[in-house]
Scaffold this active site. Sequence first.
Site, PDB file in Angstrom:
ATOM      1  N   SER A  89      28.876 -44.258  63.205  1.00 29.01           N
ATOM      2  CA  SER A  89      30.656 -43.142  62.687  1.00 29.01           C
ATOM      3  C   SER A  89      31.352 -44.252  63.145  1.00 29.01           C
ATOM      4  CB  SER A  89      30.442 -42.570  64.188  1.00 29.01           C
ATOM      5  OG  SER A  89      31.276 -41.249  63.870  1.00 29.01           O
TER       6      SER A  89
ATOM      7  N   ASP B 200      27.230 -33.016  57.642  1.00 26.14           N
ATOM      8  CA  ASP B 200      28.074 -33.668  58.658  1.00 26.14           C
ATOM      9  C   ASP B 200      29.453 -34.383  57.374  1.00 26.14           C
ATOM     10  OD1 ASP B 200      29.861 -36.141  59.532  1.00 26.14           O
ATOM     11  OD2 ASP B 200      27.930 -37.617  58.953  1.00 26.14           O
TER      12      ASP B 200
ATOM     13  N   HIS C  48      26.491 -34.450  62.164  1.00 24.14           N
ATOM     14  CA  HIS C  48      26.710 -36.080  63.254  1.00 24.14           C
ATOM     15  C   HIS C  48      26.564 -35.898  64.339  1.00 24.14           C
ATOM     16  CE1 HIS C  48      29.102 -38.931  62.323  1.00 24.14           C
ATOM     17  NE2 HIS C  48      30.459 -38.627  63.560  1.00 24.14           N
TER      18      HIS C  48
END
Length: 398
Positions: free
Chosen positions: A188, A342, A372
């Site tokens: 991320s 995501d 995610h």
Amino acid sequence: MGRTTLLLITVVLVAYYVYTPLPGDIEEPWKLILEITTGNIFRNLASIAELLGINHYMSTVQLFLRLQEVPATSDENVTVIDTAFSSVPVRIFMPKRKSETLRRGLFYIHGGGWCLGSAALSLYDLLARNTADRLDAIVVSTDYGLAPKFHFPRQFEDVYSALRWFLQEDVLERYGVDPRRVGVAGDSAGGNLAAAVTQQLIQDPDVKTKLKVQALVYPALQALDINLPSYQEGSYFPILSPSLMARFWSEYFTTDRTLEKAMLLNQHVPLESIHLFQFVNWSSLLPERYKKGHVYKSPTPGSSELSKKYPGFLDVKACPLLANDNTLSHLPLTYIITCQYDVLRDDGLMYVMRLQNAGVHVTHHHIEDGFHGAFTLHGFKIAHRIQNQYLSWLMKNL
Ligand SMILES: *[C@@H]1O[C@H](CO)[C@@H](O)[C@H](O)[C@H]1NC(C)=O
Ligand SMILES: *[C@@H]1O[C@H](CO)[C@@H](O)[C@H](O)[C@H]1NC(C)=O
């Protein structure tokens, strides 16, 4: 009657609160809904505290996360210590078993939207511990200054200084790391920082050690177009919503929420910078199947006031997708994980395309039922599956 009504209202409210529409093929849905609901309780409390003017939203969430931190504790297989590299706090995981040869080294950067998280967070501690044990690698899990206290480029610079420190010959030697087998990884916002420092490193004449690999797990890679197909589809994706992602991006650069507002309208890039849209143009950079049902519309140019105040959001050190092909062509062997559900999916997909076009060797794993945060959801089957893929790639390539 009064009591029944109250009970009914309570049940409806609780059901409404817990109700989380999930895409159909997500594994262990109830377990995930429980996880999301717990997270939502804390996030809603943080929102209330912010509305009342008590505390910044991110600071409250980070306070809750601090409760999930664990001290550096060695186990039977791995020695764990907290130290600092160039004044940046890092947690190091060293396998205990004897090794005849030098080891792999992995520099790991945690996620959390540049605002949240730490190497001490139990989920990152566990990930680094497993990585060190399974790969027989020295894992350096780094911290960095977080928003809202610190903004870009502080996060980038902290990570870059710690990495440069680690890559010094004598430091690698002290930890028994083979300088030909060092990699960078992150998830991320950590994937964003991993991609950014890897680009920076190949242009840094002072660093002699070359990275062997970069591994990017659902990285955030651009803040110019906040209306990619994955953002448009993203309102029902679990854990990270498009609006939360816009908040994370804008917090990376400033606490002034006018940037976030402009980002949500996709009107934050000034006219004089629209040549940069070519690097994030999903119409030309996404494979056909991800474009389906969407019509390309380039972001609307806005005033140049925001970019004058906060030039970071147009900086390649914040948005690695803005690098030119020449820079990209020098990047090391790359591993990228993207997840179908995501908002950052298309960032990753476009980077895969751009790297491949520049001649970089890329292994791309797209997780069809992924979302995610799935990578670090320890105890979930999906986390186990994704971590296994990631670790076996590193085993072969690092
Ligand atoms: C240490 O390694 C052994 C052998 O691989 C394994 O069975 C054990 O569970 C590991 N211990 C921890 C704490 O991970
Ligand atoms: C984006 O790509 C499409 C298709 O290649 C092209 O027609 C369009 O002009 C591009 N737009 C920008 C802003 O680069």
